[in-house]
Enzyme design. Structure first.
Site, PDB file in Angstrom:
ATOM      1  N   GLU A 123      20.795  28.768 -23.875  1.00  0.00           N
ATOM      2  CA  GLU A 123      20.034  29.371 -24.977  1.00  0.00           C
ATOM      3  C   GLU A 123      20.238  28.624 -26.300  1.00  0.00           C
ATOM      4  O   GLU A 123      19.953  29.151 -27.371  1.00  0.00           O
ATOM      5  CB  GLU A 123      20.372  30.853 -25.144  1.00  0.00           C
ATOM      6  CG  GLU A 123      20.076  31.696 -23.917  1.00  0.00           C
ATOM      7  CD  GLU A 123      18.613  31.664 -23.499  1.00  0.00           C
ATOM      8  OE1 GLU A 123      17.744  31.491 -24.361  1.00  0.00           O
ATOM      9  OE2 GLU A 123      18.336  31.819 -22.287  1.00  0.00           O
ATOM     10  N   ASP A 214      12.380  24.819 -19.923  1.00  0.00           N
ATOM     11  CA  ASP A 214      12.496  25.565 -18.672  1.00  0.00           C
ATOM     12  C   ASP A 214      11.660  24.952 -17.554  1.00  0.00           C
ATOM     13  O   ASP A 214      10.449  24.747 -17.706  1.00  0.00           O
ATOM     14  CB  ASP A 214      12.048  27.013 -18.870  1.00  0.00           C
ATOM     15  CG  ASP A 214      12.932  27.761 -19.856  1.00  0.00           C
ATOM     16  OD1 ASP A 214      14.068  27.299 -20.096  1.00  0.00           O
ATOM     17  OD2 ASP A 214      12.503  28.803 -20.371  1.00  0.00           O
TER      18      ASP A 214
END
Length: 633
Positions: A123, A214
């Protein structure tokens, strides 16, 4: 000729406890076709990170993927980038655990035939103290968002080189990910990405643009499989990007073997920009959103964006007390099981980040994700000898009482109404109190919520536990109670109880009910199949009210509906098996599901976090109650 170096990377992750069908779908729609397409383009190079939860699933279920990945590494097409193996937020776990997590990941990369030197930061939650951790773990470079660099004062034009950052006399290389590329790839036509990269081409041979995002964007996200594979976006991208004279494809390690970082920067505590909105308490997050919207309307946002800062990731532990409690249980076990390698693997798994926070989708609001963390925490705890403890477990300034035997762990907060906030079974590895309260989120704009959902929408005034003590009017109704519209007549729910521990736990408090002095005493005994509690309530004057004992349970697999009935017991069946709550006296019982409202890819969803059961008894001047909580296999 002016050229631009280009590093292309993907990050593949599945949360601990995610449903098997979701992982299989992501594999078939994204992970497998991506790697198979990459194999067709020998000149294409990709930096790949795969989180440990997904690695373990692939090794068990899809060994052919692992074999293909090994082959591409051997050919020089893939560079492995590591992270904390089970995808923890590194700054949220102890220093020793950080190093252990990274070394686990490096060990797997070594098994794959690659000596990993770079780190994908989960993150992108950065704090300067990580420099020491990363260097100790053998990491030479880390990948962050360009927002981190802009927050340090760098201009957009300065974001096409890596830099050194230093802390405590140790230095590491930091690469900025280009935000524009994240929004272009794969959603816009390939030509737009090429045009953007061409616009960055320079005579400076060290200039580099980084895309790292991602892997699920390449097939698993809604609509992307059709775009990326059926309509040929990925093949066109690989073909054109790997054959373009103005674009020099590189891996991170290749870049660092050829060029030196640009200079020295000091990055502040940061994550990606959206995280600074999500991590704020809900009302402040709404103001933050409105502020950004106003800046955009005035065409000032891009100019002044580097000065717009919201919250930090650790704010989530303030925002969600249930996540904080789970986090502090993890810290407790990490400390106590430092020298037990068998138990430690469960602690490390429980550090997987997804269950501890919430952005727009899922996170802490997904019961199956939390349940997996609790399963590992309880498995780890089972390696400790049972003992009673009194300490400030969750760092809120008040002491918790942990009662324990061979089968159960029970945690009481005397300063929160003398209620139970953990009831964990060592036999079933389940926390029966894994219930998240209903909270207002900043995206709960009433104009967007469907009318049918608005009628059920309610927010809790306090966390949900067991043995929460209510004084109610005899005319009070279930509808008001479950929508938090009822009137609480006592001051016991969130007040401090005195306590005494012998062979049992005795809790007592003198308080007020409608201005009348009332004493409440409850005595808890932990036993082999659950616990018993005996209440004694004494009032100085006649009350003419109802006394309610609320017990919340993490019933998440059985859909429940509001109900009112008279009984001496209830039996609850769910994915954890059966439990029974028995009362010596007949009681009016109120039952209702605790449903939180959050967003998903399909729109708005109510998620059943648990079920509230309240045993109601008439009270005048005195009342004695005995309740039993029993677990069945």
């Amino acid at each position: 000729m002016p050229r631009i170096n280009f590093i292309f990377g993907v990050h593949n992750h599945q949360p601990l406890g995610n449903f098997e069908w979701i992982i299989k779908r992501a594999y078939e729609k994204a992970y497998r076709p991506f790697l198979e397409t990459l194999e067709e383009y020998p000149n294409m190079k990709v930096a790949v990170h795969i989180s440990g939860v997904l690695v373990e699933w692939l090794e068990r279920n899809r060994p052919e993927y692992i074999d293909l990945l090994k082959s591409l590494i051997k050919k020089g097409q893939v560079e492995l980038v590591v992270a904390g193996f089970y995808e923890p937020i590194l700054v949220a776990i102890p220093e020793e655990d950080r190093v252990e997590q990274i070394k686990l990941s490096k060990g797997w990369a070594r098994k794959m035939g690659y000596e990993a030197r770079g780190l994908w930061l989960t993150e992108r939650v950065w704090e300067p103290e990580l420099v020491k951790t990363l260097r100790e773990a053998g990491i030479e470079y880390v990948i962050l968002d360009d927002y981190h660099f802009m927050s340090a004062g760098l201009s957009k034009e300065e974001l096409f080189w890596p830099y050194y950052t230093e802390n405590g006399g140790e230095a590491i290389v930091v690469f900025p990910i280009d935000e524009k590329l994240r929004y272009l790839i794969p959603f816009r036509p390939v030509n737009e990405t090429l045009e953007y990269l061409h616009s960055l081409a320079d005579e400076d041979e060290s200039k580099v643009a980084v895309f790292h995002d991602d892997g699920e964007k390449f097939g698993a996200w809604p609509g992307t499989h059709e775009l990326v594979y059926e309509r040929g976006w990925l093949k066109e991208f690989f073909d054109r990007i790997s054959s373009d004279d103005k674009i020099n494809l590189m891996l991170y390690s290749e870049y660092l073997s050829k060029f030196r970082p640009k200079g020295l920067v000091y990055l502040p505590i940061a994550s990606y920009f959206e995280m600074s909105e999500w991590s704020l308490p809900a009302r402040q997050a709404k103001l933050f959103f409105e502020f950004i919207k106003k800046l955009k309307e005035l065409n000032l946002f891009e100019k002044y964006r580097i000065f717009v800062r919201g919250g930090i990731w650790k704010n989530f532990l303030y925002k969600y007390p249930e996540g904080n409690y789970m986090h502090k249980r993890m810290l407790m076990l990490s400390k106590l099981l430092r020298n037990n390698p068998t138990a430690r693997i469960f602690v490390l798994r429980a550090q997987c980040n997804d269950a501890y926070w919430h952005g727009v989708f899922g996170g802490i609001y997904l019961p199956h994700i939390r349940r997996a963390v609790w399963r590992n925490l309880i498995k780890a705890h089972s390696y400790l000898e049972p003992e009673n403890r009194v300490f400030d477990l969750d760092f809120d300034g008040g002491e918790e009482i942990m009662l324990e035997n061979e089968n159960f762990i029970l945690v009481v907060k005397p300063h929160y109404g003398g209620a139970i906030f953990e009831m964990s079974s060592k036999k079933k590895y389940v926390n029966y109190l894994d219930v998240v309260a209903r909270r207002w989120e900043h995206y709960h704009s009433l104009k967007d919520i469907p009318e049918g959902m608005k009628r059920e929408l309610s927010y809790d005034k306090w966390p949900r536990g067991m043995l929460q003590d209510h004084f109610l009017l005899p005319t009070e109704v279930l509808d008001n109670y479950m929508l938090s519209k009822y009137r609480e007549l006592g001051d016991f729910l969130m007040s401090s109880y005195h306590y005494q521990i012998e062979d049992k736990l005795r809790l007592w408090r003198s308080g007020k009910v409608k201005g009348i002095s009332v004493e409440v005493e409850k005595v808890l005994r932990l036993n082999k199949d659950g616990f018993t509690t005996e209440y004694r309530i004494v009032s100085k004057e006649e009350l003419g009210l109802m006394f309610g004992v609320e017990i919340n349970l993490a019933v998440q697999g059985t859909v429940e509906y509001p109900a009112e009935f008279m009984s001496k017991e209830i039996e609850v069946k769910d994915i954890f098996g059966k439990v029974k709550i028995e009362s010596e006296k007949e009681a009016k019982i109120w039952k209702f599901p605790i449903k939180t409202l959050s967003q998903s890819e399909s729109g708005w969803d109510f998620v059943q976090q648990g079920v509230s059961y309240t045993f109601l008894y008439p009270i005048e001047k005195m009342l004695n109650i005995k309740l039993k909580f029993k677990e069945s296999m």
